[in-house]
Design an enzyme around this catalytic site. Structure first.
Site, short mmCIF file in Angstrom:
data_model
loop_
_atom_site.label_atom_id
_atom_site.label_comp_id
_atom_site.label_asym_id
_atom_site.label_seq_id
_atom_site.Cartn_x
_atom_site.Cartn_y
_atom_site.Cartn_z
N CYS A 70 0.82 -1.21 0.00
CA CYS A 70 0.00 0.00 0.00
C CYS A 70 0.86 1.27 0.00
O CYS A 70 1.59 1.53 -0.94
CB CYS A 70 -0.98 -0.04 1.16
N HIS A 116 -4.54 -5.58 -0.01
CA HIS A 116 -4.17 -6.14 1.29
C HIS A 116 -4.59 -7.61 1.36
O HIS A 116 -5.52 -7.97 2.09
CB HIS A 116 -4.85 -5.37 2.41
N GLU A 164 -3.28 -9.82 3.02
CA GLU A 164 -3.06 -10.30 4.38
C GLU A 164 -4.24 -10.05 5.30
O GLU A 164 -4.29 -10.62 6.42
CB GLU A 164 -1.81 -9.64 4.98
#
Length: 328
Positions: free
Chosen positions: A126, A218, A220
């Protein structure tokens, strides 16, 4: 240092040592640790991994946040004097309109330069991805008219070992205010390996002495991460820290939950008082976790790359690190 291995003793093999530079704000600091460590654990059955936590001291933190970091994290200077197999650098809460004005900018540029010569591969997540390409190639991020938040379908757009075994399409959470233009990335020799019609370049890479992997999304994230962010943004609106009620994450809630949140939005705008968030709808159990399997595959591929291409010096260094960690 945290051991995220599964079923092996530290003496059984030389571990991979991965650095996690966690730039997230205090409220998300521990959740981010857990998300990445859990993902690495799932991606590495039978593989020994040690994760070292690092912090940039210039990031704004509360007194409690600084105390937590001082107990659990190493200063970034410790990393810059060492070598790692892999590096993950998280995003951060934006504090300035220009990246070069961020409190962490000077440290971030040092990390970007260091990673090229001192890691086998680095993952830039990001805002960290935005900072890295700005520093390396002068590519400026572009501000969205409104925050991009949701889970978006992404398609494989190029072959690369980092996406080996993935289906042609998968879904990825995104949560950001800015974007990197795909045409400028391609012009600077970045290979875009997954794209989204709504979210743009999802993942792109640049091969080199160290393989650089850039994620605007993202993978994760745990199932409730976007829910927590949405709730935080609504609380900021209710507390009059912002005048704009946040948009609901797209492609995330089912119809029942979405209807409940629309009703809450109406009540919150009409009755903008601090007690309103206490009646916030619950939705964690209703969120499909359909991005998790592709995320595990991504990090399995990354760990395989680290093993195959790890620097010869790392075997001696990681053996010493493992011994120190075990003794501790």
């Amino acid at each position: 240092m945290r051991d995220v291995s599964r079923g092996l003793n530290l003496r059984d093999s030389v571990p991979l040592v991965i650095g996690l530079v966690n730039n997230m704000p205090d409220a998300a600091l521990q959740a981010t640790e857990r998300q990445f460590c859990d993902l690495l654990s799932e991606a590495s059955p039978g593989l020994l991994i040690l994760v070292r936590f690092f912090s940039i001291p210039d990031l704004p933190r509360s007194e409690a946040g600084r105390a937590y970091v001082s107990r659990r994290y190493e200063d970034i200077s410790e990393m810059l004097a060492d070598r790692l197999d892999g590096l993950i650098v998280t995003g951060a809460e934006p504090h300035a309109a220009k990246l070069s004005d961020e409190p962490s900018w000077s440290a971030m540029t040092k990390i970007v330069d260091w990673a090229h010569d001192h890691t086998t591969s680095a993952v830039w997540s990001c805002l960290a991805a935005h900072a890295a390409v700005l520093h390396l190639d002068g590519i400026e991020r572009r501000l969205f008219p409104e925050k991009l938040s949701g889970v978006f379908e992404c398609a494989k757009s190029a072959d690369h070992e980092i996406v080996s075994g993935n289906p042609p399409r998968w879904r990825v959470p995104h949560s950001r205010h800015n974007d990197l233009p795909t045409d400028e990335l391609v012009a600077k020799d970045y290979r875009v390996v997954s794209t989204s019609r709504e979210a743009g370049a999802d993942m792109f890479v640049k091969d080199g002495k160290s393989l650089s992997i850039y994620l605007q999304g993202h993978p994760e994230y745990d199932p409730a991460a976007l829910f927590r962010e949405y709730r935080r943004d609504i609380r900021a609106f209710v507390a009059r820290e912002t005048d704009r009620y946040p948009n609901m994450p797209r492609g995330y809630f089912n119809d029942e939950a979405a209807a409940a949140f629309e009703g809450f939005r109406t009540r919150a705008i009409q009755d903008r008082k601090t007690h309103v968030p206490l009646n916030f709808p619950e939705a964690e159990a209703q969120v499909p976790y359909d991005w998790h399997e592709p995320a595990v595959r991504l990090y399995t591929n990354w760990l395989s790359y680290l093993l195959e291409h790890r620097h010869p010096d790392n075997r001696t260094r990681t053996s010493r690190s493992a011994g120190a960690s075990q003794a501790a």
